[in-house]
Design a protein around this motif. Structure first.
Motif, short mmCIF file in Angstrom:
data_model
loop_
_atom_site.label_atom_id
_atom_site.label_comp_id
_atom_site.label_asym_id
_atom_site.label_seq_id
_atom_site.Cartn_x
_atom_site.Cartn_y
_atom_site.Cartn_z
N GLY A 43 3.94 -6.93 -11.28
CA GLY A 43 4.04 -7.84 -12.43
C GLY A 43 3.22 -9.10 -12.21
O GLY A 43 2.55 -9.59 -13.13
N GLU A 44 3.26 -9.63 -11.00
CA GLU A 44 2.47 -10.83 -10.68
C GLU A 44 0.97 -10.53 -10.74
O GLU A 44 0.18 -11.33 -11.23
CB GLU A 44 2.86 -11.36 -9.30
N VAL A 45 0.58 -9.35 -10.24
CA VAL A 45 -0.83 -8.95 -10.29
C VAL A 45 -1.28 -8.81 -11.75
O VAL A 45 -2.37 -9.27 -12.11
CB VAL A 45 -1.05 -7.63 -9.51
N GLU A 46 -0.45 -8.20 -12.58
CA GLU A 46 -0.79 -8.04 -14.00
C GLU A 46 -0.99 -9.39 -14.68
O GLU A 46 -1.92 -9.54 -15.48
CB GLU A 46 0.29 -7.24 -14.74
N LYS A 47 -0.15 -10.36 -14.36
CA LYS A 47 -0.31 -11.71 -14.95
C LYS A 47 -1.66 -12.31 -14.59
O LYS A 47 -2.33 -12.90 -15.42
CB LYS A 47 0.82 -12.63 -14.47
N VAL A 48 -2.04 -12.15 -13.33
CA VAL A 48 -3.33 -12.69 -12.88
C VAL A 48 -4.47 -11.97 -13.60
O VAL A 48 -5.40 -12.60 -14.11
CB VAL A 48 -3.48 -12.57 -11.35
N LEU A 49 -4.41 -10.65 -13.68
CA LEU A 49 -5.49 -9.88 -14.29
C LEU A 49 -5.58 -10.10 -15.79
O LEU A 49 -6.67 -10.06 -16.36
CB LEU A 49 -5.32 -8.39 -13.98
N GLN A 103 0.83 -1.20 0.00
CA GLN A 103 0.00 0.00 0.00
C GLN A 103 0.87 1.26 0.00
O GLN A 103 0.66 2.17 -0.80
CB GLN A 103 -0.92 0.00 1.23
N LEU A 104 1.87 1.30 0.87
CA LEU A 104 2.75 2.47 0.93
C LEU A 104 3.58 2.61 -0.33
O LEU A 104 3.79 3.72 -0.82
CB LEU A 104 3.64 2.39 2.17
N HIS A 105 4.04 1.49 -0.89
CA HIS A 105 4.79 1.56 -2.15
C HIS A 105 3.91 2.05 -3.30
O HIS A 105 4.38 2.77 -4.19
CB HIS A 105 5.41 0.20 -2.48
N ASN A 160 11.56 -0.50 -1.17
CA ASN A 160 11.88 -1.69 -1.96
C ASN A 160 11.12 -1.61 -3.28
O ASN A 160 10.17 -2.36 -3.51
CB ASN A 160 11.53 -2.96 -1.19
N THR A 161 11.55 -0.71 -4.13
CA THR A 161 10.87 -0.49 -5.41
C THR A 161 10.91 -1.74 -6.27
O THR A 161 9.91 -2.09 -6.92
CB THR A 161 11.50 0.71 -6.15
N GLU A 162 12.03 -2.44 -6.29
CA GLU A 162 12.16 -3.65 -7.10
C GLU A 162 11.14 -4.70 -6.65
O GLU A 162 10.47 -5.33 -7.48
CB GLU A 162 13.58 -4.21 -6.97
N GLY A 163 10.99 -4.90 -5.35
CA GLY A 163 10.00 -5.85 -4.84
C GLY A 163 8.58 -5.43 -5.19
O GLY A 163 7.74 -6.28 -5.50
N PHE A 164 8.31 -4.13 -5.15
CA PHE A 164 6.98 -3.65 -5.50
C PHE A 164 6.66 -3.92 -6.97
O PHE A 164 5.58 -4.40 -7.30
CB PHE A 164 6.86 -2.15 -5.20
N PHE A 165 7.64 -3.65 -7.86
CA PHE A 165 7.41 -3.90 -9.29
C PHE A 165 7.24 -5.39 -9.57
O PHE A 165 6.46 -5.78 -10.44
CB PHE A 165 8.53 -3.32 -10.13
N LYS A 166 7.95 -6.22 -8.84
CA LYS A 166 7.77 -7.67 -8.99
C LYS A 166 6.34 -8.06 -8.62
O LYS A 166 5.68 -8.83 -9.32
CB LYS A 166 8.78 -8.42 -8.13
N PHE A 167 5.86 -7.53 -7.50
CA PHE A 167 4.49 -7.79 -7.06
C PHE A 167 3.47 -7.32 -8.10
O PHE A 167 2.54 -8.05 -8.46
CB PHE A 167 4.23 -7.10 -5.71
#
Length: 130
Positions: free
Chosen positions: A101-107, A39-41, A92-99
């Protein structure tokens, strides 16, 4: 795509950076606070990449947690006593973008089949069958 939300506090530091602070009334155990990292990211990303206006550099994020130490009724009101606790969330911008990316795959993926054991499917069938 866009991110929509309402942050609690945005502060400006003397060095020109900014901080995003979210206020929570939860148990301050670290394992409970991890869920607010994304949420904060998301707020950080939205402020640094606005659709309009100038970007705001976010250099610090955290939670201002108010765990209840005492709650008392008095003349129809509830009085809540808490000692505020600051919990910084590491950037942790890299971790946020990874997350994301995973959400986009699901959607972007196929919609799962309707199932009787799926709580959301039951809700959707009930809510939209009227």
């Amino acid at each position: 795509s866009y991110i929509k939300g309402r942050l609690d506090l945005l502060v400006r530091f003397r060095d020109g950076g900014h901080g995003v602070i979210d206020v929570k009334m939860v148990d301050p155990k670290d394992e409970n606070l991890v869920k607010f990292d994304k949420q904060l990211h998301a707020y950080k990303y939205a402020l640094e990449h606005p659709a309009e206006d100038d970007p705001i550099s976010i250099t610090k994020m955290g939670l201002l947690v108010f765990p209840p130490t005492d709650i008392k009724p008095n003349k129809g009101y509830m009085y809540y006593q808490a000692k505020p606790i600051w919990k910084e969330i590491p950037l942790n911008t890299e971790g946020f973008f990874k997350f994301i990316g995973e959400v986009e795959k699901v959607l972007d993926g196929p919609c799962p089949p309707v199932s009787e054991s799926c709580g959301f499917c039951k809700y959707r069938m009930t809510a939209f069958s009227k």
